[in-house]
Design a protein around this motif. Sequence first.
Motif, PDB file in Angstrom:
ATOM      1  N   PRO B 123       0.979   4.859   5.803  1.00  0.00           N
ATOM      2  CA  PRO B 123       1.687   3.725   6.434  1.00  0.00           C
ATOM      3  C   PRO B 123       0.816   2.969   7.438  1.00  0.00           C
ATOM      4  O   PRO B 123       0.924   1.751   7.559  1.00  0.00           O
ATOM      5  CB  PRO B 123       2.853   4.402   7.145  1.00  0.00           C
ATOM      6  N   TYR B 124      -0.081   3.689   8.128  1.00  0.00           N
ATOM      7  CA  TYR B 124      -0.926   3.002   9.118  1.00  0.00           C
ATOM      8  C   TYR B 124      -1.969   2.129   8.442  1.00  0.00           C
ATOM      9  O   TYR B 124      -2.322   1.070   8.952  1.00  0.00           O
ATOM     10  CB  TYR B 124      -1.549   4.026  10.067  1.00  0.00           C
ATOM     11  N   ALA B 125      -2.430   2.581   7.284  1.00  0.00           N
ATOM     12  CA  ALA B 125      -3.348   1.740   6.517  1.00  0.00           C
ATOM     13  C   ALA B 125      -2.634   0.459   6.113  1.00  0.00           C
ATOM     14  O   ALA B 125      -3.203  -0.636   6.166  1.00  0.00           O
ATOM     15  CB  ALA B 125      -3.851   2.498   5.280  1.00  0.00           C
ATOM     16  N   VAL B 126      -1.361   0.592   5.737  1.00  0.00           N
ATOM     17  CA  VAL B 126      -0.592  -0.592   5.356  1.00  0.00           C
ATOM     18  C   VAL B 126      -0.424  -1.520   6.559  1.00  0.00           C
ATOM     19  O   VAL B 126      -0.602  -2.737   6.448  1.00  0.00           O
ATOM     20  CB  VAL B 126       0.787  -0.187   4.790  1.00  0.00           C
ATOM     21  N   ILE B 127      -0.106  -0.938   7.714  1.00  0.00           N
ATOM     22  CA  ILE B 127       0.078  -1.763   8.914  1.00  0.00           C
ATOM     23  C   ILE B 127      -1.194  -2.543   9.229  1.00  0.00           C
ATOM     24  O   ILE B 127      -1.169  -3.743   9.505  1.00  0.00           O
ATOM     25  CB  ILE B 127       0.479  -0.876  10.120  1.00  0.00           C
ATOM     26  N   LEU B 128      -2.317  -1.845   9.143  1.00  0.00           N
ATOM     27  CA  LEU B 128      -3.599  -2.485   9.408  1.00  0.00           C
ATOM     28  C   LEU B 128      -3.834  -3.635   8.434  1.00  0.00           C
ATOM     29  O   LEU B 128      -4.398  -4.674   8.780  1.00  0.00           O
ATOM     30  CB  LEU B 128      -4.704  -1.428   9.245  1.00  0.00           C
ATOM     31  N   PHE B 160     -11.044  -2.947   3.389  1.00  0.00           N
ATOM     32  CA  PHE B 160     -10.960  -1.554   2.932  1.00  0.00           C
ATOM     33  C   PHE B 160      -9.668  -1.235   2.198  1.00  0.00           C
ATOM     34  O   PHE B 160      -9.624  -0.336   1.367  1.00  0.00           O
ATOM     35  CB  PHE B 160     -11.164  -0.581   4.101  1.00  0.00           C
ATOM     36  N   PHE B 161      -8.611  -2.006   2.470  1.00  0.00           N
ATOM     37  CA  PHE B 161      -7.317  -1.603   1.925  1.00  0.00           C
ATOM     38  C   PHE B 161      -7.253  -1.613   0.398  1.00  0.00           C
ATOM     39  O   PHE B 161      -6.764  -0.644  -0.207  1.00  0.00           O
ATOM     40  CB  PHE B 161      -6.189  -2.435   2.523  1.00  0.00           C
ATOM     41  N   PRO B 162      -7.725  -2.688  -0.256  1.00  0.00           N
ATOM     42  CA  PRO B 162      -7.656  -2.636  -1.725  1.00  0.00           C
ATOM     43  C   PRO B 162      -8.435  -1.469  -2.311  1.00  0.00           C
ATOM     44  O   PRO B 162      -8.014  -0.879  -3.309  1.00  0.00           O
ATOM     45  CB  PRO B 162      -8.255  -3.968  -2.181  1.00  0.00           C
ATOM     46  N   ILE B 163      -9.533  -1.099  -1.666  1.00  0.00           N
ATOM     47  CA  ILE B 163     -10.296   0.043  -2.174  1.00  0.00           C
ATOM     48  C   ILE B 163      -9.500   1.327  -1.969  1.00  0.00           C
ATOM     49  O   ILE B 163      -9.355   2.142  -2.869  1.00  0.00           O
ATOM     50  CB  ILE B 163     -11.661   0.129  -1.476  1.00  0.00           C
ATOM     51  N   LEU B 164      -8.940   1.459  -0.769  1.00  0.00           N
ATOM     52  CA  LEU B 164      -8.154   2.654  -0.471  1.00  0.00           C
ATOM     53  C   LEU B 164      -6.973   2.783  -1.422  1.00  0.00           C
ATOM     54  O   LEU B 164      -6.776   3.823  -2.051  1.00  0.00           O
ATOM     55  CB  LEU B 164      -7.663   2.606   0.978  1.00  0.00           C
ATOM     56  N   SER B 165      -6.183   1.726  -1.551  1.00  0.00           N
ATOM     57  CA  SER B 165      -4.957   1.875  -2.341  1.00  0.00           C
ATOM     58  C   SER B 165      -5.276   2.024  -3.818  1.00  0.00           C
ATOM     59  O   SER B 165      -4.658   2.838  -4.503  1.00  0.00           O
ATOM     60  CB  SER B 165      -3.992   0.716  -2.085  1.00  0.00           C
ATOM     61  N   ASN B 166      -6.249   1.282  -4.300  1.00  0.00           N
ATOM     62  CA  ASN B 166      -6.596   1.433  -5.723  1.00  0.00           C
ATOM     63  C   ASN B 166      -7.168   2.809  -6.021  1.00  0.00           C
ATOM     64  O   ASN B 166      -6.823   3.424  -7.023  1.00  0.00           O
ATOM     65  CB  ASN B 166      -7.630   0.372  -6.130  1.00  0.00           C
ATOM     66  N   THR B 167      -8.066   3.286  -5.155  1.00  0.00           N
ATOM     67  CA  THR B 167      -8.680   4.589  -5.419  1.00  0.00           C
ATOM     68  C   THR B 167      -7.641   5.701  -5.318  1.00  0.00           C
ATOM     69  O   THR B 167      -7.653   6.642  -6.115  1.00  0.00           O
ATOM     70  CB  THR B 167      -9.842   4.840  -4.449  1.00  0.00           C
ATOM     71  N   THR B 168      -6.734   5.575  -4.352  1.00  0.00           N
ATOM     72  CA  THR B 168      -5.670   6.580  -4.244  1.00  0.00           C
ATOM     73  C   THR B 168      -4.851   6.616  -5.526  1.00  0.00           C
ATOM     74  O   THR B 168      -4.593   7.687  -6.092  1.00  0.00           O
ATOM     75  CB  THR B 168      -4.745   6.248  -3.050  1.00  0.00           C
ATOM     76  N   LEU B 169      -4.474   5.432  -6.006  1.00  0.00           N
ATOM     77  CA  LEU B 169      -3.721   5.354  -7.263  1.00  0.00           C
ATOM     78  C   LEU B 169      -4.518   5.990  -8.396  1.00  0.00           C
ATOM     79  O   LEU B 169      -3.990   6.768  -9.193  1.00  0.00           O
ATOM     80  CB  LEU B 169      -3.418   3.886  -7.580  1.00  0.00           C
ATOM     81  N   GLY B 170      -5.824   5.655  -8.454  1.00  0.00           N
ATOM     82  CA  GLY B 170      -6.666   6.170  -9.532  1.00  0.00           C
ATOM     83  C   GLY B 170      -6.790   7.688  -9.486  1.00  0.00           C
ATOM     84  O   GLY B 170      -6.693   8.352 -10.517  1.00  0.00           O
TER      85      GLY B 170
END
Lengths: 269, 290
Positions: B123-128, B160-170
């Motif tokens: 959630p904090y990554a999303v807030i950022l 960083f967010f698109p990398i974080l969320s995409n990699t997490t999904l992957g």
Amino acid sequence: MTLASSPLAGEAAGTVVSLQNVSKTFSNATVALKDMSLSIRQGEFVSLLGPSGCGKSTALRIVAGLSSPSAGRLVWPGERPGQKDHDISFVFQEPTLMPWATVFANVHLPLKLKGESARVARDRVMEALEMVGLEGFAESYPRELSGGMKMRVSIARALVTKPKLLLMDEPFAALDEITRFRLNNDLLRLWEEFGWTVVFVTHSVFESVYLSNRIVIMAARPGRVVADLDVDAPYPRGEEFRTSHLYSDHCRRASDALQAAMAGEAPDA
Amino acid sequence: MTADTEPDRLAAAALPPLDAAEAGKLRRARIDRIARWALPAVVMIATIAGWQWYVDAYQVPHYILPGPDRVVAALLQDWPTLWPALLVTLQITLGALVIATIGGVGLAVLFAQSKWVEMSFFPYAVILQVTPVIVIAPLIFIYVPSKIVGLLICAWIVAFFPILSNTTLGLNSADHNLRNLFQLYGASRWQTLWHLRLPSALPYFLGGLKIAGGLSLIGAIVAEFVAGTGGLGSGLAFKILEASYRLNIPRMFAAIVLISLTGIVIFASLSILSHLMLRRWHESAIKRDG
Ligand SMILES: Nc1ncnc2c1ncn2[C@@H]1O[C@H](COP(=O)(O)OP(=O)(O)OP(=O)(O)O)[C@@H](O)[C@H]1O
Ligand SMILES: [Mg+2]
């Protein structure tokens, strides 16, 4: 025909693994297996045959250790207690290959996970590929292969560890009939040559009769063993077996047992 | 009879003729290949020509809308100031992209190790991500003494967010049966991560990286606008600000052109990288036949 589930069968000599009064209830209250007992003997080719949802996959996954029984025991007579590594291979309905890796790397995977580098394991991987007739495709990627070839790779991967027990969950169900017949024959040839123990899940009466020397018939709701048939037909079996009276007799017996099993099911099935 | 079939057999041995549909497909593919470059180029040339014509015909003053000729002239003439500024912006952008990649993938791997960590911090990554960087940037420049570090932080936050969320999904979308297989063969957590989850995540990561490349340029530029101070080591955004104070519109255009070109080059490079890494196996990089 003998009725299944003698609880002492597990202690009999030559038993690879036995399920003893195994039940499995999932968290959503589905009773997938109830009080199932089954011993798999050394060198057998056992088919698990039954209607969809009767718990064939669940039973296989429990044997593989991918799922734990809610009640009952899984016994490996030939092994020291507490041994984790059971020398099993599993073939899924889909080829389940890593698309980013070559055929060689896919077959090498089980050995790699045990710490054998590609160099050390090379001969064994190539040997497994030769068994399934794919030695010329070591450097291909899965997407370059046909469905039947992918399944062969999957089988080669299962064989590369020389497992004591080979578990197959409807491995050929997604293939066309011609390819399925060919892979049936290949599998039988390899089984005769190397003498593994195979547990083969299928929903095809014909496939189970053609391949196995023992057919375990299961019924659903709750999943249980209802019949245990021997298929007394000599190996090697070939296309002439498929058209023989012996084959059709066995098919009828298995089919009748399956009908009886399904007739006894709860009406909501 | 035999003599009769001989030429047919030869022809077949050489190359069987294509049917009309296949020949049409081949022709269309060839036209497509040219059109893919030619059409945007024609549109571009037409736009520039129209722009030039408009500026000339209506005698638009150059301090309102300079013609393309003046923009090109400014680009050439101001090159000695624009080039170092471009290098500064490029450094911030690429630096931020590198940190975003390390940070994004690192966090994703950390999240993949434990559901609890993911639940706690995602959630904090999303807030950022959802808080516009332009409102955080002034604070960052207050708290961080170094301007370069401040710029990097701002660009990083955006990228960083698109990398974080995409990699997490992957990492979480590795084939279920393959996971079972790894479990069956007694793979350690590390082996599963390295041989199964990271390769599964690669296409997702590269998709995120492509987005992050553009975003880190935007982040760098926005942060520079906020930072605003001139002097040595200022980037393209500052050149635009400076030119706007002086009503040097051609130079503003020249700087904008450079920023756009930079963005295009970054996107193209990452697309090529992605294609090279996936072309052997991933659906997205495979040319379909028919
Ligand atoms: N993870 C699970 N959670 C809840 N219920 C499950 C789960 N896996 C299987 N079941 C249920 O358990 C029962 C047995 O499933 P199982 O997959 O073992 O059947 P199957 O005999 O292999 O069927 P099929 O021939 O269709 O593959 C089904 O009713 C199924 O819905
Ligand atoms: Mg199943």
